[in-house]
Design an enzyme around this catalytic site. Structure first.
Site, PDB file in Angstrom:
ATOM      1  N   GLU A 123       5.093  -5.612   4.118  1.00 42.47           N
ATOM      2  CA  GLU A 123       4.933  -4.927   5.401  1.00 42.47           C
ATOM      3  C   GLU A 123       6.214  -5.052   6.236  1.00 42.47           C
ATOM      4  OE1 GLU A 123       2.676  -3.009   6.484  1.00 42.47           O
ATOM      5  OE2 GLU A 123       0.779  -3.497   5.504  1.00 42.47           O
ATOM      6  N   GLU A 140      -5.044   0.654   2.835  1.00 45.21           N
ATOM      7  CA  GLU A 140      -4.655  -0.271   3.904  1.00 45.21           C
ATOM      8  C   GLU A 140      -4.709   0.407   5.265  1.00 45.21           C
ATOM      9  OE1 GLU A 140      -2.369  -2.836   6.592  1.00 45.21           O
ATOM     10  OE2 GLU A 140      -2.024  -0.722   6.125  1.00 45.21           O
ATOM     11  N   GLU A 141      -4.320   1.672   5.313  1.00 44.45           N
ATOM     12  CA  GLU A 141      -4.335   2.401   6.578  1.00 44.45           C
ATOM     13  C   GLU A 141      -5.712   2.994   6.886  1.00 44.45           C
ATOM     14  OE1 GLU A 141      -2.014   1.993   8.458  1.00 44.45           O
ATOM     15  OE2 GLU A 141      -0.061   2.016   7.464  1.00 44.45           O
ATOM     16  N   HIS A 161       4.527   4.612  11.989  1.00 42.37           N
ATOM     17  CA  HIS A 161       3.449   5.430  12.563  1.00 42.37           C
ATOM     18  C   HIS A 161       3.952   6.452  13.580  1.00 42.37           C
ATOM     19  CE1 HIS A 161      -0.130   2.558  11.500  1.00 42.37           C
ATOM     20  NE2 HIS A 161       0.807   2.572  10.554  1.00 42.37           N
ATOM     21  N   ASP A 183       6.597   1.915   6.562  1.00 43.28           N
ATOM     22  CA  ASP A 183       5.231   1.366   6.475  1.00 43.28           C
ATOM     23  C   ASP A 183       4.434   2.116   5.415  1.00 43.28           C
ATOM     24  OD1 ASP A 183       2.929  -0.052   6.961  1.00 43.28           O
ATOM     25  OD2 ASP A 183       2.452   0.977   8.817  1.00 43.28           O
ATOM     26  N   HIS A 230       0.845  -1.200   0.000  1.00 39.27           N
ATOM     27  CA  HIS A 230       0.000   0.000   0.000  1.00 39.27           C
ATOM     28  C   HIS A 230       0.878   1.246   0.000  1.00 39.27           C
ATOM     29  CE1 HIS A 230       0.624   0.939   4.375  1.00 39.27           C
ATOM     30  NE2 HIS A 230       0.778  -0.372   4.465  1.00 39.27           N
ATOM     31  N   ASP A 257      -0.706   4.259   0.716  1.00 35.82           N
ATOM     32  CA  ASP A 257      -1.297   5.220   1.657  1.00 35.82           C
ATOM     33  C   ASP A 257      -0.559   5.145   2.991  1.00 35.82           C
ATOM     34  OD1 ASP A 257      -2.508   2.623   2.069  1.00 35.82           O
ATOM     35  OD2 ASP A 257      -4.042   3.571   3.314  1.00 35.82           O
TER      36      ASP A 257
END
Length: 402
Positions: free
Chosen positions: A169, A140-141, A366, A106, A73, A75
């Site tokens: 990931e 995905e997020e 994150h 990520d 992903h 995003d």
């Protein structure tokens, strides 16, 4: 841009502010890279009631089998307090051998490394005998409704079939080579509501405090443990994430209390059998509560989220061994084969083909100042490069042997 250099490919992706669900230029940038390598790109947007529209990308190189998929992903989560970052969250600045930016690990980093690895394979040996595809979502997020699940179904309806998949990931806890994910625990969320009778705290006999029942029923959810785990998975774990009465007064007994909880479960359970077991616990606890001073059974209801995620375990030895050998050859590490952590889009892919996960070190994902060591980018690129070559060689040998 030199596609064989993961530092350059990642910088280009980080500089796209693709905070979910915004595309932010990330899929456009990635599609341009893949076009340069000879891929055919398919951009598709999915919609659903109550959720934002999401752009996705499916790209394929080759038209025959065997067919290897890389999934991920573009995003990213919001940056949070922008002023707390020591480097711009979308600047891709390099400081002391690390690249800073939201999505560095990520998981724009994983995508960048796979693109660079494939570019190196093509530069040295030509296009692999078979097909390689990238299935990339921008959801995905987010709620994960208009992304990978729908993109897989869309591609399958167009005739796509995959023999194996790798999700990029960040799987490594501490250093490159620590861990490959060969499965994931399931996830089930629920809401427990206790009904009471509102009243004055000085006259409790005229009211019915729902928190008395809540204490007992929450305790029943938590104890005893649901299981002890097995050789494949850790124990199932339930966490209560909130208890609320919407009551701001200290002299009022609330009318209702609500608790929310989530369970990460192993393959001893399905979502259905787990929900049944929890309902049985609650029913017994409601009758036996010792905190209600002779009152009748606790009045409660429990609702489980219909969008649960199943647990799964990949048993494709050839896929797991090929990736493990590539990790060991590149890093010197023998990776642990794990099912720990949260859910990922692998939960959708496992219905179409065997899937494993391997990416960067996830320590800063994150976080403010998310960043990745340039040495790790090179290491992951070499792992993917070795894996791509090894997987196609193994598939060819299997065909010859048969």
């Amino acid at each position: 841009m030199k596609l064989t250099d993961p530092t350059q490919t990642l910088a280009a992706l980080i500089r796209c502010p693709s905070v979910t669900p915004e595309e932010g230029g990330a899929l456009t940038t990635l599609a341009a890279m893949l076009s340069e390598l000879g891929f055919a790109n398919d951009r598709v947007t999915f919609s659903d009631t109550g959720t934002p529209d999401v752009e996705n990308l499916y790209s394929r190189l080759g038209s025959s089998g065997p067919h290897l998929m890389f999934a991920g992903h573009t995003d990213v989560v919001p940056v949070g307090d922008n002023s707390a970052w020591t480097q711009g969250p979308f600047g891709a600045d390099i400081v002391d051998g690390e690249m800073y930016g939201r999505g560095a690990v990520d998981m724009k980093g994983g995508i960048a490394c796979f693109v660079s690895a494939l570019a190196r394979v093509i530069e040295r040996k030509g296009v692999p005998e078979g097909s390689v595809s990238l299935l990339i979502t921008g959801d995905e997020e987010g709620p994960s409704i208009n992304g990978t699940e729908k993109l897989l179904a869309y591609a399958k309806a167009k005739g796509e079939h995959w023999d194996a998949a790798v999700v990029g990931e960040p799987t490594n806890p501490d250093k490159m080579g620590d861990m490959i994910k060969i499965g994931r625990r399931g996830s089930l969320s629920g809401t427990l509501t206790i009904e009471g009778v509102q009243g004055h705290v000085a006259y409790p006999h005229l009211a019915d405090n729902p928190l008395r029942g809540m204490v007992r029923l929450v305790d029943a959810l938590l104890d005893p443990p649901l299981d002890a785990g097995n050789e494949r998975f850790p124990p199932t774990n339930l966490e209560v994430t909130s208890i609320d009465t919407s009551n701001t007064a200290t002299n009022v007994i609330p009318a209702r209390s609500t608790a929310r909880f989530n369970i990460r479960f192993n393959d001893i359970w399905t979502a259905e059998t787990l929900a049944d077991a929890l309902r049985a616990r609650l029913e017994q606890a409601a009758r036996e509560s010792g905190l209600r001073n002779g009152r009748a059974a606790v009045r409660y209801s429990v609702d489980f989220d219909s969008r649960s995620s199943p647990s799964f375990l990949t048993r494709d030895d050839a896929l797991i061994e090929t990736l493990s050998e590539a990790v060991h050859a590149t890093t010197g590490q023998t990776p642990a084969l794990s099912t720990t952590g949260g859910t990922s889009d692998a939960r959708f892919i496992k219905d179409y083909c065997p899937v494993v996960e391997f990416g960067l070190v996830g320590k800063t994902m994150h976080m403010v100042d998310e960043r990745v060591a340039l040495s790790d980018l090179e290491s992951l690129t070499r792992v993917y490069e070795t894996f791509i070559e090894g997987w196609f060689e193994r598939q060819a040998a299997s065909v010859e042997a048969s």
